[in-house]
Design a protein around this motif. Structure first.
Motif, PDB file in Angstrom:
ATOM      1  N   CYS A   1     -64.698  25.157   2.722  1.00 57.82           N
ATOM      2  CA  CYS A   1     -64.336  25.509   1.338  1.00 57.82           C
ATOM      3  C   CYS A   1     -65.571  25.390   0.447  1.00 57.82           C
ATOM      4  O   CYS A   1     -66.291  24.388   0.516  1.00 57.82           O
ATOM      5  CB  CYS A   1     -63.242  24.583   0.835  1.00 57.82           C
ATOM      6  SG  CYS A   1     -62.899  24.780  -0.934  1.00 57.82           S
TER       7      CYS A   1
ATOM      8  N   CYS B   1     -59.335  30.833  -0.567  1.00 51.40           N
ATOM      9  CA  CYS B   1     -58.980  29.532  -0.055  1.00 51.40           C
ATOM     10  C   CYS B   1     -57.869  28.968  -0.941  1.00 51.40           C
ATOM     11  O   CYS B   1     -57.957  28.999  -2.165  1.00 51.40           O
ATOM     12  CB  CYS B   1     -60.217  28.638  -0.096  1.00 51.40           C
ATOM     13  SG  CYS B   1     -59.931  26.925   0.396  1.00 51.40           S
TER      14      CYS B   1
ATOM     15  N   CYS C   1     -56.699  25.733  -0.519  1.00 55.04           N
ATOM     16  CA  CYS C   1     -56.655  24.306  -0.168  1.00 55.04           C
ATOM     17  C   CYS C   1     -56.269  23.499  -1.407  1.00 55.04           C
ATOM     18  O   CYS C   1     -56.217  24.038  -2.507  1.00 55.04           O
ATOM     19  CB  CYS C   1     -58.012  23.856   0.376  1.00 55.04           C
ATOM     20  SG  CYS C   1     -59.294  23.656  -0.866  1.00 55.04           S
TER      21      CYS C   1
ATOM     22  N   ARG D   1     -57.981  21.338  -3.107  1.00 55.44           N
ATOM     23  CA  ARG D   1     -59.060  21.368  -4.107  1.00 55.44           C
ATOM     24  C   ARG D   1     -58.962  22.628  -4.954  1.00 55.44           C
ATOM     25  O   ARG D   1     -58.999  22.571  -6.182  1.00 55.44           O
ATOM     26  CB  ARG D   1     -60.432  21.391  -3.412  1.00 55.44           C
ATOM     27  CG  ARG D   1     -60.973  20.108  -2.897  1.00 55.44           C
ATOM     28  CD  ARG D   1     -62.236  20.387  -2.073  1.00 55.44           C
ATOM     29  NE  ARG D   1     -61.925  21.235  -0.928  1.00 55.44           N
ATOM     30  CZ  ARG D   1     -61.634  20.765   0.278  1.00 55.44           C
ATOM     31  NH1 ARG D   1     -61.681  19.480   0.512  1.00 55.44           N
ATOM     32  NH2 ARG D   1     -61.328  21.579   1.259  1.00 55.44           N
ATOM     33  N   CYS D   2     -58.845  23.765  -4.268  1.00 53.49           N
ATOM     34  CA  CYS D   2     -58.835  25.045  -4.972  1.00 53.49           C
ATOM     35  C   CYS D   2     -57.563  25.185  -5.808  1.00 53.49           C
ATOM     36  O   CYS D   2     -57.611  25.652  -6.946  1.00 53.49           O
ATOM     37  CB  CYS D   2     -58.965  26.204  -3.990  1.00 53.49           C
ATOM     38  SG  CYS D   2     -60.634  26.305  -3.285  1.00 53.49           S
TER      39      CYS D   2
HETATM   40 ZN   LIG Z   1     -60.682  25.509  -1.096  1.00 55.27          ZN
END
Ligand SMILES: [Zn+2]
Length: 329
Positions: free
Chosen positions: A101, A148, A150, A152-153
């Motif tokens: 990522c 992405c 995830c 975090r994203c």
């Molecule tokens: Zn990510």
């Protein structure tokens, strides 16, 4: 016009030296050493020797984060990802993909350690090679499948746009991906710049959502970026040489002038099909006509020694490459 070539496949300095002597004699002035995660982990001191040897022989030296995190180009795997699977890009199908990522702080820290090592080895520049998001196979699955998504994203997307990151691709996701790439490069190139390294960015040859870098301009204009280029590999993309090379040359030339950067372009010296080696001469002429400052070939010995991308006739391809360089001196 300066010429450069990428070098890989050999970590024995005594053989590297022989190759470099030959390349110097032919007229190459810049050497791009691939510097993969594998090299960083197992060959760091050897890389230092190779870099210093290249420098002493009068080459300008560029270090290439070959295949790093699966987000750079190159025939190399990511050990970081193997050991830090939580840092992988997550698809909108909820599955981990084989690319890191771009928002992973842990990966950025690791990259900074590498930049320190590149500086210590006294390379002149970092060659940021074909940065991209995970590319689905087949590519036509995009944008139905994308990364992405995830944690975090998702959390930084929500903070920015005020709603949950959707599963289906939309314009905000497109903006967000582009911004993630810009932020990553801003941080990495500024870190390298502070250490006195030059930053060279080589874009994949299309400005497209698919690669996650929609426009070259947003990265080209970063003050920490010194040089931009691209690699219109027409054999690899199954396209006729022109207008592909012509358009890529125009885009790079225009952007480099606009933002006062130097520029470069790559010619495909790998996977060249039978009896089409001469096209490299035409490709080179197109770049020259567009006043590209530095022309590079991927890679040394026309990649004869890397069988997965070796040309049908590597000897003939290498001869043509040498002819281009020698006849332009
Ligand atoms: Zn990510």
């Amino acid at each position: 016009m300066k010429f450069g070539v990428s070098y890989f496949g050999n970590r024995m300095p005594w053989y590297v030296q022989k190759d470099l002597e030959m390349l110097k004699k032919v007229g190459f002035e810049i050497i791009v050493h691939t510097y993969s995660e594998n090299d960083f982990k197992f060959y760091e001191k050897t890389m230092k020797k190779i870099a210093q040897m290249s420098k002493e022989m009068g080459f300008e030296t560029w270090a290439d984060p070959w295949g790093w995190g699966g987000i750079f180009g190159g025939e190399a795997f990511s050990g970081f990802l193997q050991n830090n699977m939580s840092e992988a890009q997550i698809g909108n199908d909820g599955r981990q993909k084989g690319s890191v990522c771009l928002r992973s702080e842990r990966f950025k820290e690791y990259m900074k350690q590498w930049i320190d090592s590149v500086k210590e080895a006294r390379f002149d520049a970092i060659f940021w090679d074909e940065p991209h998001f995970h590319i689905p196979t087949p590519v036509t699955d995009f944008p139905e499948k994308w990364t992405c998504r995830c944690e975090r994203c998702r959390s930084s997307f929500k903070e920015r746009y005020g709603y949950e990151m959707p599963v289906e691709y939309n314009d905000d996701i497109s903006d967000f991906r582009n911004d993630s790439a810009i932020e990553f490069f801003k941080q990495m190139t500024e870190y390298a710049k502070q250490k006195g390294l030059k930053n060279i960015v080589c874009f994949l040859p299309f400005e497209t959502d698919l690669f996650g870098i929609r426009d070259f301009e947003s990265i080209a204009k970063l003050s920490s970026v010194d040089d931009i280029g691209t690699d219109p590999y027409w054999f690899a993309f199954g396209l006729p040489m022109n207008p592909f090379v012509e358009n890529a040359s125009k885009t790079i030339k225009k952007l480099s002038q606009e933002y006062n950067k130097t520029n470069h372009m790559w010619l495909q010296g790998f996977k060249v099909p039978h009896d089409r080696e001469q096209e490299l001469i035409e490709g080179f002429k197109t770049m020259k006509d567009h006043q590209i400052e530095k022309v590079f070939f991927w890679g040394v010995y026309a990649c004869e020694h890397i069988s997965s991308i070796s040309p049908d006739n590597p000897k003939r391809t290498w001869e043509i490459i040498l002819k281009i360089v020698e006849s332009s001196r």
